[in-house]
Enzyme design. Sequence first.
Site, short mmCIF file in Angstrom:
data_model
loop_
_atom_site.label_atom_id
_atom_site.label_comp_id
_atom_site.label_asym_id
_atom_site.label_seq_id
_atom_site.Cartn_x
_atom_site.Cartn_y
_atom_site.Cartn_z
N TYR A 1 0.86 -1.20 0.00
CA TYR A 1 0.00 0.00 0.00
C TYR A 1 0.89 1.24 0.00
O TYR A 1 1.89 1.29 0.71
CB TYR A 1 -0.91 0.01 1.23
N ASP B 1 -19.05 -10.73 -8.91
CA ASP B 1 -19.21 -9.27 -8.81
C ASP B 1 -20.63 -8.83 -9.16
O ASP B 1 -21.06 -7.75 -8.74
CB ASP B 1 -18.21 -8.56 -9.73
#
Length: 542
Positions: A218, A306
């Site tokens: 990150y 999804d």
Amino acid sequence: MADIEVPVLIVGSSLVGMSTALLLGHHGVPALAVEHHRGTAIHPRAAQITQRSMEILRVLGIEQIVRQKSDEQFVQDGAIMAVETLAGKELGYFIANLNEGVRDVSPCERVFISQSLLEPLLKTRAGELGAELRFATDLVSFDENGDHVRAVIRHRDTDQTDTVYARYMVAADGAHSRVRERLGIRTSGRGVFSRSVTIYFRADVRELLRGRNLSVIYVNHPELRGFFRIEKPFDSGFLAVNAIGDPANPITDVATGLTEERAMQWVRLALGSDEIPVTIENVMTWNAEANWAERYQRRRVFIAGDAAHAMPPNGGFGGNTGIQDAHNLAWKLAMVLRGEAGADLLDTYDAERRPIGTFTTEQAYSRYVTRTAPYLGTDGMQPVAPDLNIELGYRYDSPALCHDGDPGPLHENPRESRARVGTRAPHAWVTRDGERVSTLDLFGSRFVILGGANADSWTNAAFAACKATQAPRDVVVHQVGVGRFDDPEGALAASYDLTSNIVLVRPDGFVAWRSRTAAGSPSAVTGALSQALCKSLTVSES
Ligand SMILES: Cc1cc2nc3c(=O)[nH]c(=O)nc-3n(C[C@H](O)[C@H](O)[C@H](O)COP(=O)(O)OP(=O)(O)OC[C@H]3O[C@@H](n4cnc5c(N)ncnc54)[C@H](O)[C@@H]3O)c2cc1C
């Protein structure tokens, strides 16, 4: 124009559609899957594959090849951590080593393999198991007529249209699912919170990695928030960018008007180096969102992946949750199509999977907020649950599960489930025919009854019940110490709380029922099987 008859039509043959085709093939149902794209994924997208997904791939016979390919692409057992820049300050580690502390709960490990490498493996196996995957083919329209779905499909190159008559349809057509829309199924959730991009680049970052084994990096830079994934031999990867500018008040539409030059600047900024040559290969746009469908089924049409739950990639749950949807649905479709189970079993797909899809989407959102977007605030956010609970410790509740009172928490440490009804039957090493196998290797196709060393009364009852009802066709009974089945380390007895009792495990490896009384009762076993199959099993008189 031709008429095609298939038991199941699958719309979308990306990660989840293909997994559905593969799992249906495993259960003996030859499905047809249509996919708009001309081939399998070209973008890496999902890469973090959970132990649960690997357990499913193990049943399908491709765990080893997936592991082998994953090693070609990524160094495994990496960390998930945060930096200001790759060259610069480390801000903290979320997971130091992907498999540390979780190897005892599963025969499988978490792996990193991108969709672009995984999907061809799924495709090959799906073909071997009888699925037909048609690429460059669109679902154009569909309607339901009594006992089937009628769908029109069109090949994009030839323009040929065919009419498909399917008993059921599974829509794995992604977050913008047209099928979901056409069914009138609404979504709710936290909406779209970033128009994000993934920038695929080439750059030799070996020096910046400084020997660290990092799976997800990150980047929390004052001017940019997102994450890196770097592939072997550390000269390519992607940077996902979710927000830029003032961290307290950032710009979250980073996709609109993005130029190659700007993309290059962001990669350099996140790398923390201007010296390394960088080439931009591609940019993909996507929405960071956390939304879920209010239903997963309308009559003969199901939605999965999804299409049912769109979540941010933080945590690596999206594709894995879709594979679990397919795993929950495939055996049910197969048994209903064969008449072995009642049609009501199909309603349990929504009852079982929707709470898990919503919970997992919320958990991905919580990780998005805490890892990338603190400016969204934590008000109303679910506390971050341990990854292991989300991956292996989720619990189902539906009329097909013989809960004895309170079904218990929606998620927990899988080490504590002790084969309670609705939970994943735990992994324990046992021996079968002299070979050391996982309990999970006993599941996957049929209902399985596991009995403790003193469970003769119950295993006899189980044999009597199966014989009298002749259903389901093939329940398999294993009792500790009987035949060539044993529990030499006592792992099964301990993790299943198994002594003089039995546990009924479904083909998806979830516990449907446990005996509670001391004396075995054939009618109790028949009742449990009837409930698990949503079908009243009649006992023949002979
Ligand atoms: C940067 C990034 C990183 C990620 N990392 C991870 C990770 O590490 N782990 C993880 O589990 N998940 C991850 N995800 C999420 C994961 O990629 C998705 O959850 C997964 O791809 C969903 O698969 P799906 O098959 O449901 O949908 P999609 O992949 O969207 O596929 C839907 C398919 O349906 C097809 N289609 C649509 N309509 C039609 C039609 N009418 N006819 C024919 N075909 C149609 C489309 O062409 C498409 O191929 C990540 C996502 C991103 C963006």
